[in-house]
Write a protein that holds these residues in place. Structure first.
Motif, PDB file in Angstrom:
ATOM      1  N   PHE A 173      -3.754  -3.060  -1.013  1.00  0.00           N
ATOM      2  CA  PHE A 173      -3.748  -3.909  -2.309  1.00  0.00           C
ATOM      3  C   PHE A 173      -5.121  -3.833  -2.768  1.00  0.00           C
ATOM      4  CE2 PHE A 173       0.257  -5.444  -0.506  1.00  0.00           C
ATOM      5  CZ  PHE A 173       1.124  -5.689  -1.450  1.00  0.00           C
ATOM      6  N   TYR A 174      -5.984  -4.109  -1.778  1.00  0.00           N
ATOM      7  CA  TYR A 174      -7.575  -4.190  -2.537  1.00  0.00           C
ATOM      8  C   TYR A 174      -8.158  -3.113  -2.885  1.00  0.00           C
ATOM      9  CZ  TYR A 174      -7.137  -8.916  -0.478  1.00  0.00           C
ATOM     10  OH  TYR A 174      -6.736 -10.085  -0.242  1.00  0.00           O
ATOM     11  N   THR A 175      -7.539  -1.765  -2.528  1.00  0.00           N
ATOM     12  CA  THR A 175      -8.025  -0.588  -3.059  1.00  0.00           C
ATOM     13  C   THR A 175      -7.098  -0.145  -4.137  1.00  0.00           C
ATOM     14  OG1 THR A 175      -6.747   0.500  -1.321  1.00  0.00           O
ATOM     15  CG2 THR A 175      -9.235   0.043  -1.033  1.00  0.00           C
ATOM     16  N   GLY A 176      -6.301  -1.077  -4.922  1.00  0.00           N
ATOM     17  CA  GLY A 176      -5.481  -0.381  -6.019  1.00  0.00           C
ATOM     18  C   GLY A 176      -4.258   0.336  -5.767  1.00  0.00           C
ATOM     19  N   GLY A 177      -3.634   0.067  -4.515  1.00  0.00           N
ATOM     20  CA  GLY A 177      -2.542   0.847  -4.158  1.00  0.00           C
ATOM     21  C   GLY A 177      -2.912   2.085  -3.807  1.00  0.00           C
ATOM     22  N   GLN A 178      -3.775   2.178  -2.971  1.00  0.00           N
ATOM     23  CA  GLN A 178      -4.159   3.538  -2.198  1.00  0.00           C
ATOM     24  C   GLN A 178      -3.129   3.707  -1.127  1.00  0.00           C
ATOM     25  OE1 GLN A 178      -6.760   5.176  -3.244  1.00  0.00           O
ATOM     26  NE2 GLN A 178      -6.199   6.855  -1.831  1.00  0.00           N
ATOM     27  N   ARG A 179      -2.884   5.211  -1.082  1.00  0.00           N
ATOM     28  CA  ARG A 179      -1.764   5.495  -0.240  1.00  0.00           C
ATOM     29  C   ARG A 179      -1.937   5.188   1.239  1.00  0.00           C
ATOM     30  NH1 ARG A 179      -1.968  10.027  -3.821  1.00  0.00           N
ATOM     31  NH2 ARG A 179      -0.045  10.323  -4.964  1.00  0.00           N
ATOM     32  N   ALA A 229     -10.769  15.928  -2.496  1.00  0.00           N
ATOM     33  CA  ALA A 229     -11.544  14.969  -2.212  1.00  0.00           C
ATOM     34  C   ALA A 229     -11.722  13.840  -3.304  1.00  0.00           C
ATOM     35  CB  ALA A 229     -12.806  15.264  -1.550  1.00  0.00           C
ATOM     36  N   HIS A 230     -12.046  12.708  -3.221  1.00  0.00           N
ATOM     37  CA  HIS A 230     -12.279  11.752  -4.419  1.00  0.00           C
ATOM     38  C   HIS A 230     -12.960  10.611  -3.860  1.00  0.00           C
ATOM     39  CE1 HIS A 230      -8.017  10.742  -3.264  1.00  0.00           C
ATOM     40  NE2 HIS A 230      -8.389   9.254  -3.592  1.00  0.00           N
ATOM     41  N   LEU A 231     -13.559   9.836  -4.645  1.00  0.00           N
ATOM     42  CA  LEU A 231     -14.274   8.680  -3.912  1.00  0.00           C
ATOM     43  C   LEU A 231     -13.674   7.416  -4.495  1.00  0.00           C
ATOM     44  CD1 LEU A 231     -18.056   9.102  -4.966  1.00  0.00           C
ATOM     45  CD2 LEU A 231     -17.074   8.910  -2.560  1.00  0.00           C
ATOM     46  N   LEU A 232     -13.275   6.486  -3.540  1.00  0.00           N
ATOM     47  CA  LEU A 232     -12.670   5.213  -3.951  1.00  0.00           C
ATOM     48  C   LEU A 232     -13.556   4.086  -3.884  1.00  0.00           C
ATOM     49  CD1 LEU A 232      -9.768   4.552  -4.167  1.00  0.00           C
ATOM     50  CD2 LEU A 232     -10.010   3.967  -1.622  1.00  0.00           C
ATOM     51  N   PRO A 233     -13.915   3.359  -4.911  1.00  0.00           N
ATOM     52  CA  PRO A 233     -14.514   2.281  -5.121  1.00  0.00           C
ATOM     53  C   PRO A 233     -14.036   1.026  -4.375  1.00  0.00           C
ATOM     54  CG  PRO A 233     -13.549   2.650  -7.242  1.00  0.00           C
ATOM     55  CD  PRO A 233     -13.047   3.597  -6.359  1.00  0.00           C
ATOM     56  N   LEU A 234     -14.862   0.488  -3.496  1.00  0.00           N
ATOM     57  CA  LEU A 234     -14.662  -0.684  -2.781  1.00  0.00           C
ATOM     58  C   LEU A 234     -14.913  -2.184  -3.424  1.00  0.00           C
ATOM     59  CD1 LEU A 234     -15.560   1.059   0.654  1.00  0.00           C
ATOM     60  CD2 LEU A 234     -13.349   0.691  -0.493  1.00  0.00           C
ATOM     61  N   VAL A 235     -13.957  -2.991  -3.705  1.00  0.00           N
ATOM     62  CA  VAL A 235     -14.392  -4.204  -4.216  1.00  0.00           C
ATOM     63  C   VAL A 235     -14.732  -4.949  -2.937  1.00  0.00           C
ATOM     64  CG1 VAL A 235     -12.522  -3.823  -6.201  1.00  0.00           C
ATOM     65  CG2 VAL A 235     -11.861  -5.004  -4.032  1.00  0.00           C
ATOM     66  N   ASP A 236     -15.222  -6.429  -3.567  1.00  0.00           N
ATOM     67  CA  ASP A 236     -15.836  -7.270  -2.267  1.00  0.00           C
ATOM     68  C   ASP A 236     -14.686  -7.509  -1.299  1.00  0.00           C
ATOM     69  OD1 ASP A 236     -18.117  -7.392  -3.505  1.00  0.00           O
ATOM     70  OD2 ASP A 236     -17.817  -9.305  -4.473  1.00  0.00           O
ATOM     71  N   SER A 237     -13.446  -7.776  -1.555  1.00  0.00           N
ATOM     72  CA  SER A 237     -12.342  -8.288  -0.544  1.00  0.00           C
ATOM     73  C   SER A 237     -12.073  -7.025   0.146  1.00  0.00           C
ATOM     74  CB  SER A 237     -10.945  -8.472  -1.459  1.00  0.00           C
ATOM     75  OG  SER A 237     -10.681  -7.553  -2.423  1.00  0.00           O
ATOM     76  N   ALA A 238     -12.119  -5.615  -0.419  1.00  0.00           N
ATOM     77  CA  ALA A 238     -12.079  -4.587   0.556  1.00  0.00           C
ATOM     78  C   ALA A 238     -13.494  -4.476   1.512  1.00  0.00           C
ATOM     79  CB  ALA A 238     -11.905  -3.191  -0.282  1.00  0.00           C
ATOM     80  N   ILE A 239     -14.534  -4.618   1.076  1.00  0.00           N
ATOM     81  CA  ILE A 239     -15.686  -4.628   1.996  1.00  0.00           C
ATOM     82  C   ILE A 239     -15.441  -5.621   3.049  1.00  0.00           C
ATOM     83  CG2 ILE A 239     -17.928  -4.960   1.751  1.00  0.00           C
ATOM     84  CD1 ILE A 239     -17.731  -2.470   0.742  1.00  0.00           C
ATOM     85  N   LYS A 240     -15.158  -6.732   2.488  1.00  0.00           N
ATOM     86  CA  LYS A 240     -15.016  -7.852   3.657  1.00  0.00           C
ATOM     87  C   LYS A 240     -13.853  -7.410   4.749  1.00  0.00           C
ATOM     88  CE  LYS A 240     -13.778 -12.505   4.245  1.00  0.00           C
ATOM     89  NZ  LYS A 240     -13.080 -13.888   3.622  1.00  0.00           N
ATOM     90  N   ILE A 241     -12.876  -6.789   4.427  1.00  0.00           N
ATOM     91  CA  ILE A 241     -11.855  -6.198   5.530  1.00  0.00           C
ATOM     92  C   ILE A 241     -12.783  -5.337   6.312  1.00  0.00           C
ATOM     93  CG2 ILE A 241      -9.852  -5.086   5.947  1.00  0.00           C
ATOM     94  CD1 ILE A 241      -8.554  -6.461   3.285  1.00  0.00           C
ATOM     95  N   LEU A 242     -13.210  -4.333   5.699  1.00  0.00           N
ATOM     96  CA  LEU A 242     -13.998  -3.100   6.306  1.00  0.00           C
ATOM     97  C   LEU A 242     -15.036  -3.869   7.329  1.00  0.00           C
ATOM     98  CD1 LEU A 242     -14.250  -0.681   3.479  1.00  0.00           C
ATOM     99  CD2 LEU A 242     -12.582  -0.448   5.618  1.00  0.00           C
ATOM    100  N   GLU A 243     -15.888  -4.664   6.873  1.00  0.00           N
ATOM    101  CA  GLU A 243     -16.671  -5.129   7.808  1.00  0.00           C
ATOM    102  C   GLU A 243     -16.208  -5.879   8.902  1.00  0.00           C
ATOM    103  OE1 GLU A 243     -20.360  -6.246   4.369  1.00  0.00           O
ATOM    104  OE2 GLU A 243     -18.765  -7.825   5.070  1.00  0.00           O
ATOM    105  N   GLN A 244     -15.181  -6.579   8.670  1.00  0.00           N
ATOM    106  CA  GLN A 244     -14.502  -7.238   9.923  1.00  0.00           C
ATOM    107  C   GLN A 244     -13.937  -6.179  10.965  1.00  0.00           C
ATOM    108  OE1 GLN A 244     -11.241  -9.627   8.835  1.00  0.00           O
ATOM    109  NE2 GLN A 244     -10.496 -10.007  10.853  1.00  0.00           N
ATOM    110  N   LEU A 245     -13.452  -5.027  10.361  1.00  0.00           N
ATOM    111  CA  LEU A 245     -12.968  -3.994  11.159  1.00  0.00           C
ATOM    112  C   LEU A 245     -14.008  -3.306  11.926  1.00  0.00           C
ATOM    113  CD1 LEU A 245     -10.029  -2.606   9.097  1.00  0.00           C
ATOM    114  CD2 LEU A 245      -9.741  -4.075  11.128  1.00  0.00           C
ATOM    115  N   TYR A 246     -15.308  -2.936  11.206  1.00  0.00           N
ATOM    116  CA  TYR A 246     -16.248  -2.572  11.882  1.00  0.00           C
ATOM    117  C   TYR A 246     -17.013  -3.290  13.020  1.00  0.00           C
ATOM    118  CZ  TYR A 246     -20.638   0.088  11.883  1.00  0.00           C
ATOM    119  OH  TYR A 246     -21.697   0.916  12.459  1.00  0.00           O
TER     120      TYR A 246
END
Length: 367
Positions: free
Chosen positions: A264-270, A301-318
């Motif tokens: 959801f936070y990446t705009g419906g990424q697969r 290949a393509h770049l996916l911009p990460l909003v704050d809510s997406a960054i927060k999830i990734l930081e938690q997983l990291y």
């Protein structure tokens, strides 16, 4: 030695002597060979067919008494006698039949199993650059093998076998999954149909011997909602995202929950493109995630911009990452693999069952 027709009583009562001797079952027909039973000093009794052809005496052993009865021995000896009358050597014909049978058994042994069919099909997917080959194999193994054993010959799988696989999937309310499994099975059997006639496969150790696709007679579940026609409202989306934070009332792992949120936070990424991405694809300074060509559906290949809510999830997983696994969403047991999408589908099934009033949706509907 006797020359009259033997009786079962005589055969049973024949006693061993110091030397081997034979009892002859007379057919009263000259030049057609004779059925005999040899009685050995050990007490063993063995039926045989004796004949003479081209001035050579021949001997064909038929079987031991009492495992073979007198009636059975006569039945076997009768066609052999017919061969002798026609000047055909039974011993040669028996050897020919044995050679033919062994060749047929070798051919039969080469006919591939269902497991080999699935392995070959998904390996071909990999060669064709299909990124989902591992996920397809995992789905086939999970859905098929509990019903049809992997060592079953692929050529022996019937329409009823396929129905017995798809029926339970439909009854558990997963018509979309049923269509997906049906599609994988159909493609696998089409691969098997072409395999044996593929010039590139000449000399292959495996031949499937499939003569028809058992999936072709089974219709798709047209009542299943089409992707692109189903969606969640804002309220339904908000409820789902909030529920994923605590996951009360249903079973769902942390990584699956975070994968859904990140979609959801990446705009419906697969889902697959996120699940198969690695930690080294993230640029924390620029807040981007690179979807590499091997992962991307369109192979670009393509770049996916990460909003704050997406960054927060990734930081938690990291912070909780497995140092041995390079994937953002790691496989639970295999350090070299990423999370499988069937785990996502199963978790959403449990979510919907815990909320029977919730709208039916599948992972791809998130897009």
């Amino acid at each position: 030695m006797t020359t009259k027709a033997l009786t079962e009583r005589e055969v049973k009562g024949a006693q061993p002597k110091a030397n081997k001797y034979e009892l002859i079952d007379s057919s009263r027909e000259r030049g057609a060979g004779r059925l005999v039973i040899a009685v050995y000093p050990s007490g063993a009794k063995v039926f045989a067919f004796k004949y003479q052809l081209d001035s050579k005496r021949q001997y064909v052993q038929l079987g031991r008494y009492p495992s073979m009865s007198l009636a059975s021995a006569r039945e076997i000896a009768q066609p052999l006698a017919g061969m002798v009358k026609q000047g055909i050597d039974p011993k040669v014909e028996i050897e020919k039949a044995k050679t033919k049978e062994e060749a047929e058994l070798r051919i039969e042994a080469k006919k591939g199993s269902l497991g080999q069919l699935f392995e070959g099909y998904t390996q071909q997917m990999q060669l064709d650059g299909k990124r989902t080959y591992k996920a397809v194999l995992a789905v086939l193994e999970k859905e098929i093998y509990p019903i049809i054993k992997p060592d079953t010959k692929a050529k022996d799988v019937t329409v009823d076998d396929i129905k017995s696989v798809l029926g339970p999937i439909i009854r558990r309310g997963a018509a979309v999954q049923s269509n997906r499994v049906r599609s994988y099975l159909s493609a696998a059997f089409n691969y098997g149909l072409k395999h044996d006639n593929d010039p590139a496969k000449i000399g292959s150790d495996v031949l499937f011997g499939i003569v028809f696709n058992p999936v072709s007679a089974i219709p798709k579940q047209t009542a299943a909602e089409s992707v692109g026609e189903n969606y969640l409202t804002f309220d339904e989306t908000r409820e789902l995202l909030n529920t994923l934070e605590n996951r009360e009332g249903f079973k769902m792992g942390l990584h699956v929950a975070k994968l859904i949120q990140l979609c959801f936070y990446t705009g419906g990424q697969r889902p697959y493109e996120l699940a198969a991405s690695r930690w080294d694809a993230i640029n924390w300074n620029e807040a981007t995630l690179e979807i590499i060509a091997d992962v991307s559906k369109n192979k670009r290949a393509h770049l996916l911009p990460l909003v704050d809510s997406a960054i927060k999830i990734l930081e938690q997983l990291y912070a909780e990452r497995d140092p041995l696994n390079p994937f953002i969403f790691p496989h639970r047991f295999d350090h070299t693999q990423h999370l499988r999408l069937y785990s996502l589908s199963q978790s959403l099934d449990r979510y919907r069952k815990a909320r029977p009033d919730a709208k039916h949706f599948v992972p791809r509907d998130i897009r």
